[in-house]
Each structure stands twice: as C-alpha cells, then as structure tokens.
Design a protein around this motif. Structure first.
Motif, short mmCIF file in Angstrom:
data_model
loop_
_atom_site.label_atom_id
_atom_site.label_comp_id
_atom_site.label_asym_id
_atom_site.label_seq_id
_atom_site.Cartn_x
_atom_site.Cartn_y
_atom_site.Cartn_z
N THR A 278 -26.75 -60.29 87.04
CA THR A 278 -25.88 -59.11 87.12
C THR A 278 -24.48 -59.54 87.54
O THR A 278 -24.33 -60.33 88.46
CB THR A 278 -26.45 -58.11 88.15
OG1 THR A 278 -27.80 -57.79 87.78
CG2 THR A 278 -25.63 -56.84 88.21
N TRP B 100 -25.44 -59.22 76.84
CA TRP B 100 -24.81 -58.52 77.96
C TRP B 100 -24.73 -57.03 77.68
O TRP B 100 -24.31 -56.61 76.61
CB TRP B 100 -23.40 -59.06 78.22
CG TRP B 100 -23.44 -60.43 78.82
CD1 TRP B 100 -23.26 -61.61 78.18
CD2 TRP B 100 -23.69 -60.74 80.19
NE1 TRP B 100 -23.39 -62.65 79.06
CE2 TRP B 100 -23.65 -62.15 80.31
CE3 TRP B 100 -23.96 -59.99 81.32
CZ2 TRP B 100 -23.86 -62.81 81.52
CZ3 TRP B 100 -24.16 -60.64 82.52
CH2 TRP B 100 -24.11 -62.04 82.61
N GLU C 298 -25.33 -56.53 82.93
CA GLU C 298 -26.60 -57.24 83.06
C GLU C 298 -26.81 -58.13 81.85
O GLU C 298 -26.52 -57.73 80.71
CB GLU C 298 -27.77 -56.26 83.12
CG GLU C 298 -27.85 -55.46 84.39
CD GLU C 298 -29.07 -54.55 84.47
OE1 GLU C 298 -29.47 -54.26 85.60
OE2 GLU C 298 -29.62 -54.15 83.41
N GLU D 104 -34.04 -61.27 82.10
CA GLU D 104 -35.08 -60.43 82.68
C GLU D 104 -36.38 -60.63 81.90
O GLU D 104 -36.41 -60.46 80.68
CB GLU D 104 -34.65 -58.96 82.61
CG GLU D 104 -35.65 -58.00 83.21
CD GLU D 104 -35.17 -56.56 83.14
OE1 GLU D 104 -35.61 -55.78 83.98
OE2 GLU D 104 -34.36 -56.23 82.25
#
Length: 164
Positions: free
Chosen positions: A120, A89, A104, A109
């Motif tokens: 998010t 995070w 995020e 990702e």
C-alpha cells in the motif's frame, strides 16, 4: 458547532466513492475554499488537542512543512500519473473522512508470498518525502517505509512490486 462545521467541510458527494485518482475526490469544501479559511478552521479545531480527521497535506500545511495545498495536490497527481499507468495498482478512494485515498498493488495480495494485505502506498505528513509504503503483509502492520517523493517512488517501484 465547530465540529459540525468541520464535518461538513470534509463531506464528499456520494459519487466520490467511484473515483480512480485523488483528483476525483477533491470536491469537499476543504479542497475548494480559500486556503487561508481552510487552514484557519483546521487550526481552530486542532486547538482542542483531540485528533481530527484531515488530509495529509492540510496537516503538513498547518505544520509549515508544505508550502501550499496546490503543492500537496501536485504530489498526489504525480503519484496518480505514475501508478495508474502501471499494471496492478488500484486507487482506493474510500478511506477515513478527510483522507486522500491510497494505492494498493493487487498482485502482492494472496500471491506466491500468501500475504493477506497488499503493498500500500499512501501520502503522509510524517516526513517531507510525503509518501509512505506499507509492504505486503499478513498479521500486524509493518513500519512504513519513507519514500523521498514521487521521484523516489519511481526509482523504488520495482522493489515494491517485486513482492508477489
């Protein structure tokens, strides 16, 4: 003239861009001035029926659904305490004027799922849980998942972190 005053009220020092928690960007006038003055200026600006930049807690305070600015700060700080201790995070402080930043989950990702936008977590005045989660995705932004406060976030983090 009010627009200029509001812009200055939101203005952060340049070094706030390196903040690692929401507390690190709470250095604008809206964060330090007497709460009643901040709320009065926000209400004056809002009377124009134009969207104005403002943090989630100020919108909630003006709507009467949050009891104080300090309560909003406590929610942000509890989230920071929880998320900053978990791997993956990252806090993103550079958002639109007046916003409190967001978190995020970087492993979501371009992981196994191939998403281009990571999971998010952001604060919101849209409901009284004050926390929304946008799942990792590619393409159009999915509907936010309403979370029931920091305790609800803690109980669902495994679910949100499972997307990689």
């Amino acid at each position: 003239m009010d627009a200029l005053q509001w812009s200055q009220a939101l203005e952060l020092p340049r070094d706030a861009i390196s903040a690692t928690t929401p507390a690190g960007i709470r250095r604008a006038w809206i964060h330090r001035a007497p709460e009643a003055e901040v709320l009065a200026l926000f209400r004056t600006m809002s009377e124009r029926n134009e969207p104005i930049p403002a943090p989630w807690w100020l919108r909630a305070l003006a709507e009467g659904s949050l009891e104080s600015r300090a309560a909003g700060f406590r929610i942000e700080d509890r989230m920071a305490h929880l998320l900053s201790r978990r791997p993956g995070w990252e806090f993103v402080p550079w958002v639109a004027d007046g916003d409190s930043g967001y978190w995020e989950f970087m492993p979501s990702e371009r992981g196994r799922s191939g998403h281009h936008i990571p999971t998010t977590i952001l604060n919101t005045s849209r409901h009284t849980g004050w926390i929304d989660v946008l799942p990792a995705h590619t393409g159009s932004t999915p509907e936010p998942i309403a979370v029931a406060g920091p305790a609800g976030l803690r109980s669902r983090l495994g679910e949100f972190e499972a997307v990689r």
